[in-house]
Enzyme design. Structure first.
Site, short mmCIF file in Angstrom:
data_model
loop_
_atom_site.label_atom_id
_atom_site.label_comp_id
_atom_site.label_asym_id
_atom_site.label_seq_id
_atom_site.Cartn_x
_atom_site.Cartn_y
_atom_site.Cartn_z
N HIS A 18 -3.86 10.93 -5.23
CA HIS A 18 -2.60 11.05 -5.96
C HIS A 18 -2.46 12.43 -6.61
O HIS A 18 -1.34 12.88 -6.84
CB HIS A 18 -2.50 9.95 -7.02
CG HIS A 18 -2.15 8.61 -6.46
ND1 HIS A 18 -1.22 7.77 -7.04
CD2 HIS A 18 -2.58 7.97 -5.34
CE1 HIS A 18 -1.11 6.67 -6.31
NE2 HIS A 18 -1.93 6.76 -5.28
N HIS B 155 -8.46 2.35 1.89
CA HIS B 155 -8.13 1.02 1.35
C HIS B 155 -9.22 -0.01 1.62
O HIS B 155 -9.15 -1.13 1.13
CB HIS B 155 -6.79 0.54 1.93
CG HIS B 155 -5.62 1.29 1.39
ND1 HIS B 155 -4.34 1.14 1.89
CD2 HIS B 155 -5.52 2.21 0.39
CE1 HIS B 155 -3.51 1.94 1.23
NE2 HIS B 155 -4.21 2.59 0.31
N ASN C 100 1.93 5.21 -10.03
CA ASN C 100 0.78 5.50 -10.89
C ASN C 100 0.68 4.55 -12.09
O ASN C 100 -0.41 4.11 -12.45
CB ASN C 100 0.85 6.94 -11.42
CG ASN C 100 0.64 7.97 -10.33
OD1 ASN C 100 0.11 7.65 -9.27
ND2 ASN C 100 1.03 9.20 -10.58
N ARG D 39 -8.76 7.24 -5.35
CA ARG D 39 -7.31 7.18 -5.43
C ARG D 39 -6.74 8.26 -6.35
O ARG D 39 -5.70 8.84 -6.08
CB ARG D 39 -6.87 5.80 -5.91
CG ARG D 39 -5.37 5.58 -5.77
CD ARG D 39 -4.95 4.17 -6.12
NE ARG D 39 -3.55 3.96 -5.78
CZ ARG D 39 -2.78 3.07 -6.38
NH1 ARG D 39 -3.27 2.32 -7.34
NH2 ARG D 39 -1.52 2.93 -6.02
#
Length: 336
Positions: free
Chosen positions: A75, A202, A103, A71
């Site tokens: 990001h 996910h 975040n 992740r």
């Protein structure tokens, strides 16, 4: 890449197809710049082995660390390109991205990055960028969780700045509709197939109550079969996440095999049991002709999912910051 080719216009309503034409795909997603497979062969030949060893330790200690690092990489790349900007702490002169809406209280794993960086600096000081470290670690995180392997091109520079504003606007949020999600990905040079494949990350992710509350008190019952299994699952989710409070309580996005990188996540979408609105949109949206077909494909064929996911990770990882940068000594701060 020809902007007209990033979606099959015939498979989407005109409004959605038009996004592709208007936005196009930024060249930086296809442009490899100075990235190569052998970038560190002479300057730090042990770089990938060092990252792998530390990731093995991290995932062994806590399987959730695999999703955390993956992740972080996503990001990072979505904001300014893959440049390590997500790793920067706030200072007098820089406002970092860690307090962005998607975040704050959500991203973890920074201590793993710091540990890897310390090892790399001990082996070859000032050579391996934090951005490259993160890209390699994300690949290793996936393979350690049972997912596919891909070659990571390296040679990224670490940015000397961050953008809280872009982090707040560009990182997808869990309640976005398919039209907005598609627009966001296209804006980064990532097409519909890339988007649906990347959402498959996910399968090893966790979500905070504040990010799935709207879903479980909204249309979950409407999209699911709402049989005994669905009712039991929804009841469990609501016990974890009441209508108010407990915002930081977490639940796996793949409740069947939360620590294994597989295609079962897509089966939950077929059953209408996606934990996040944004995930379920891939299958249930009225605009999702192409995305629904991809969800069906990945649920039925793990080989196709692994191949498309690997391809999308390479493509996303090739998004670089055109402003260039430096090799940070400490991933939290720019060099002085």
């Amino acid at each position: 890449m020809d902007a007209l080719c990033c979606l099959k216009a015939s498979s989407l309503p005109l409004a959605l197809a038009a996004i592709c034409i208007l936005i196009g795909a930024p060249a930086m997603a296809e442009e490899l710049s100075t990235l190569s497979l052998d970038y560190y062969d002479k300057t730090c030949p042990a770089a990938q082995q060092i990252v792998r060893k530390e990731m093995e330790c991290a995932v062994r200690n806590n399987p959730r660390n695999a999703a955390s690092i993956l992740r972080l990489h996503f990001h990072d790349c979505i904001v300014q390109g893959c440049d390590g900007s997500v790793l920067l702490d706030d200072t007098i002169t820089i406002t970092g991205e860690k307090t962005a809406s998607q975040n704050i209280n959500s991203l973890i794993g920074f201590e793993i990055v710091d540990r890897i960086k310390n090892q790399l600096e001990g082996e070859c000081p000032g050579v391996v960028s934090c951005a490259d470290l993160l890209a390699i670690a994300a690949r290793d995180a996936v393979t350690l969780a049972g997912g596919p392997y891909w070659d990571v091109l390296v040679g990224r520079k670490d940015s000397k700045s961050a953008s809280l504003e872009l982090a707040n606007t560009d990182i997808p949020n869990p309640n976005q509709n398919l039209l907005t999600l598609t627009s966001n990905f296209l804006g980064k040079g990532l097409n519909v197939q890339d988007m649906v494949a990347l959402v498959g990350s996910h399968t090893i992710g966790m979500a905070r109550c504040t990010n799935f509350r709207e879903r479980i008190y909204g249309d979950f019952e409407a999209t699911s079969h709402y049989d005994l299994t669905s009712k039991t699952y929804l009841s469990k989710l609501r016990s974890i996440c009441p209508e108010s409070g407990h915002d930081n309580s977490i639940s796996a996005m793949d409740y069947v095999s939360p620590n294994i990188f597989d295609n079962i996540f897509y089966e939950s979408l077929l059953k209408g049991e996606g934990l996040l609105n944004s995930d379920q949109e891939m299958y249930s949206s009225l605009l999702g002709f192409e995305t629904a077909e991809l969800v069906k494909l990945y649920a039925a064929d793990s080989i196709s999912f692994f191949k498309h996911f690997s391809d999308a990770m390479v493509k996303m990882g090739n998004i670089t910051n055109p402003e260039g940068g430096e090799i940070r000594k400490n991933c939290k701060f720019v060099n002085t």
